[in-house]
Scaffold this active site. Structure first.
Site, PDB file in Angstrom:
ATOM      1  CG  HIS A  49      -4.894   3.460 -19.448  1.00  0.00           C
ATOM      2  ND1 HIS A  49      -5.324   4.223 -20.556  1.00  0.00           N
ATOM      3  CD2 HIS A  49      -6.064   3.781 -18.543  1.00  0.00           C
ATOM      4  CE1 HIS A  49      -6.397   4.726 -20.477  1.00  0.00           C
ATOM      5  NE2 HIS A  49      -6.889   4.608 -19.255  1.00  0.00           N
TER       6      HIS A  49
ATOM      7  CG  ASN B  53     -13.300   2.133 -15.087  1.00  0.00           C
ATOM      8  OD1 ASN B  53     -13.101   1.088 -15.744  1.00  0.00           O
ATOM      9  ND2 ASN B  53     -12.876   3.240 -15.502  1.00  0.00           N
TER      10      ASN B  53
ATOM     11  CD  GLU C  84     -10.524   4.474 -18.480  1.00  0.00           C
ATOM     12  OE1 GLU C  84      -9.382   5.297 -18.492  1.00  0.00           O
ATOM     13  OE2 GLU C  84     -11.294   4.856 -17.572  1.00  0.00           O
TER      14      GLU C  84
ATOM     15  CG  ASP D 202      -4.542   4.180 -23.903  1.00  0.00           C
ATOM     16  OD1 ASP D 202      -4.048   3.287 -22.810  1.00  0.00           O
ATOM     17  OD2 ASP D 202      -4.642   5.184 -23.878  1.00  0.00           O
TER      18      ASP D 202
ATOM     19  CD  GLU E 168      -8.065   6.033 -12.028  1.00  0.00           C
ATOM     20  OE1 GLU E 168      -7.458   6.909 -11.354  1.00  0.00           O
ATOM     21  OE2 GLU E 168      -7.950   5.988 -13.189  1.00  0.00           O
TER      22      GLU E 168
HETATM   23  C1  XIL Z   1      -7.751  11.148 -18.651  1.00  0.00           C
HETATM   24  C2  XIL Z   1      -8.226  11.866 -20.157  1.00  0.00           C
HETATM   25  O1  XIL Z   1      -7.889  11.226 -21.136  1.00  0.00           O
HETATM   26  C3  XIL Z   1      -7.359  12.983 -20.019  1.00  0.00           C
HETATM   27  O2  XIL Z   1      -7.767  13.917 -21.174  1.00  0.00           O
HETATM   28  C4  XIL Z   1      -7.369  14.037 -18.677  1.00  0.00           C
HETATM   29  O3  XIL Z   1      -6.668  15.044 -18.846  1.00  0.00           O
HETATM   30  C5  XIL Z   1      -7.056  13.083 -17.662  1.00  0.00           C
HETATM   31  O4  XIL Z   1      -8.081  11.947 -17.725  1.00  0.00           O
HETATM   32  N1  XIL Z   1      -8.221   6.847 -15.949  1.00  0.00           N
HETATM   33  C6  XIL Z   1      -9.615   7.229 -16.390  1.00  0.00           C
HETATM   34  C7  XIL Z   1      -9.776   8.450 -17.149  1.00  0.00           C
HETATM   35  O5  XIL Z   1     -10.470   6.841 -15.734  1.00  0.00           O
HETATM   36  O6  XIL Z   1     -10.823   9.352 -16.791  1.00  0.00           O
HETATM   37  C8  XIL Z   1      -8.545   9.178 -17.579  1.00  0.00           C
HETATM   38  O7  XIL Z   1      -8.870  10.060 -18.622  1.00  0.00           O
HETATM   39  C9  XIL Z   1      -7.297   8.347 -17.732  1.00  0.00           C
HETATM   40  C10 XIL Z   1      -7.081   7.503 -16.621  1.00  0.00           C
END
Ligand code: XIL
Length: 358
Positions: free
Chosen positions: A249, A213, A279, A281, A170
């Site tokens: 996401h 990422n 990631e 979802d 990020e």
């Molecule tokens: C999130 C976790 O899922 C949570 O449990 C934590 O509180 C915050 O981080 N991008 C990422 C992940 O790269 O590491 C993040 O994970 C979600 C967003």
């Protein structure tokens, strides 16, 4: 009320929705309709492994809890890859200068190895979940030294056992003003912190694949343009980067085609980089009845996996396993409900793995 109790009290509408989805399915398969194919007998893990795809999800300490048999067995049965949701971030591993605690991360890697799963490393340099001591550093040389020590101690600790790392997470801004996010690393070190992070990671384990990422970069948009420019620039400078992770996401109203995701992933592939969805979802969104939203969610999952396979992505990774433990649990974003029952999205992925061209 505990998180589990809170979530458990809201299970009922989901069950009703799933039951009505089944009824709709039965109705649709009456005499004049084409009967749906019975779902494949094989698990997602078996189907993905047969095509050489890594398919998995994020895990936390719960997966090690002997009382959480549904979770621990489910993750082992369905996934050939896991990633630690938080346990390998900077603060959990290295909360004070020079002090490292690998206990939980090691246990989770032990779980992966016991179940013959690949572990994805997440992550080395990120502006969140940083220890307090980082905020106290204002000197460039000092921050560089901490960053190098963090990256190299962590990567060396897992050397040969973690074959891929999110090295920088990020780093690109959401707005148009400045291409890079204003993190302590950018402010104190300057933009070269990114290439140094990759070089130091490569030095620590030359066999690990190294990824950039980020989120909201799935389709063609201003942010994915900025990521594209960043990684192309890194490649031109000979920085050791092997791939890009697209967090994905999204939500159940996301359109893979409208966002031009295929075209986007293809342009990164054309740079010679590996592509992974890291990631995924898909929380439910909108006013449609619950059963309809679950179907929309299943369609989004299927479209994401189809697109990933179309560009020969190497991994499709979800940000969890059950809705019960998701960081976005109120949106029921994952493949398994609070009772560990597979949702329509699970069967949608199964179908794609069976039928997508190889
Ligand atoms: C999130 C976790 O899922 C949570 O449990 C934590 O509180 C915050 O981080 N991008 C990422 C992940 O790269 O590491 C993040 O994970 C979600 C967003």
């Amino acid at each position: 009320m505990s998180r589990t109790a809170m979530k458990r009290s809201s299970r009922y509408p989901l069950k009703v929705a799933l039951a009505s989805t089944c009824l709709l399915g039965m109705w649709a398969s009456s005499a004049w309709a084409v009967p749906p194919k019975p779902p494949a007998k094989q698990t997602l893990r078996q189907l993905a492994s047969a095509r050489g795809l890594l398919l998995g999800g994020a895990v936390s300490a719960e997966v090690l809890d002997p009382e959480q048999v549904d979770l621990s067995q489910g993750v082992a049965r369905e996934y050939n890859l896991i990633v630690t949701e938080n346990a390998m971030k900077w603060a959990p591993l290295n909360n004070a200068p020079g002090q490292f605690n690998f206990t939980l991360a090691d246990f989770l890697l032990g779980y992966a190895e016991k179940h013959k799963q690949v572990m994805r490393g997440h992550n080395l340099v990120w502006h969140e979940q940083l220890p307090r001591y980082i905020a106290g550093i204002s000197g460039r040389a000092e921050l560089l030294a901490e960053m190098k020590n963090h990256i190299q101690t962590v990567v060396r600790h897992f050397k040969g056992r973690i074959p891929m790392w999110d090295v920088v997470n990020e780093a690109v801004s959401d707005g148009e003003g400045h291409p890079l996010r204003q993190t302590p690393f950018l402010k104190i070190i300057g933009p070269e912190y990114i290439e140094l992070a990759f070089r130091w990671a490569r030095e620590a384990d030359p066999t690990a694949k190294l990824y950039y990422n980020d989120y909201s970069t799935e389709g063609i948009n201003g942010k994915s343009d900025r990521v594209y420019a960043l990684v192309r620039g890194l490649l031109e400078k000979g920085v050791p980067i092997d791939g890009v992770g697209f967090q994905t996401h999204v939500d159940s109203t996301f359109s893979v085609s409208d966002s031009r995701m295929l075209e986007n992933l293809q342009r990164f592939k054309k740079l010679g980089l590996d592509v992974q969805l890291t990631e995924v979802d898909v929380p439910l969104k909108g006013d449609a009845p619950l059963a309809r939203k679950l179907e929309q969610q299943a369609t989004v999952y299927a479209d994401l996996l189809t697109t990933c396979l179309a560009v020969k992505c190497s991994a499709f990774v979800m940000w969890g396993y059950t809705d019960l433990y998701s960081w976005r649990s109120s949106g029921y974003p994952l493949l398994f409900d609070d009772d560990y029952k597979p949702k329509p999205a699970y069967y949608a992925l199964q179908k794609v793995l069976v039928s997508a061209p190889k």
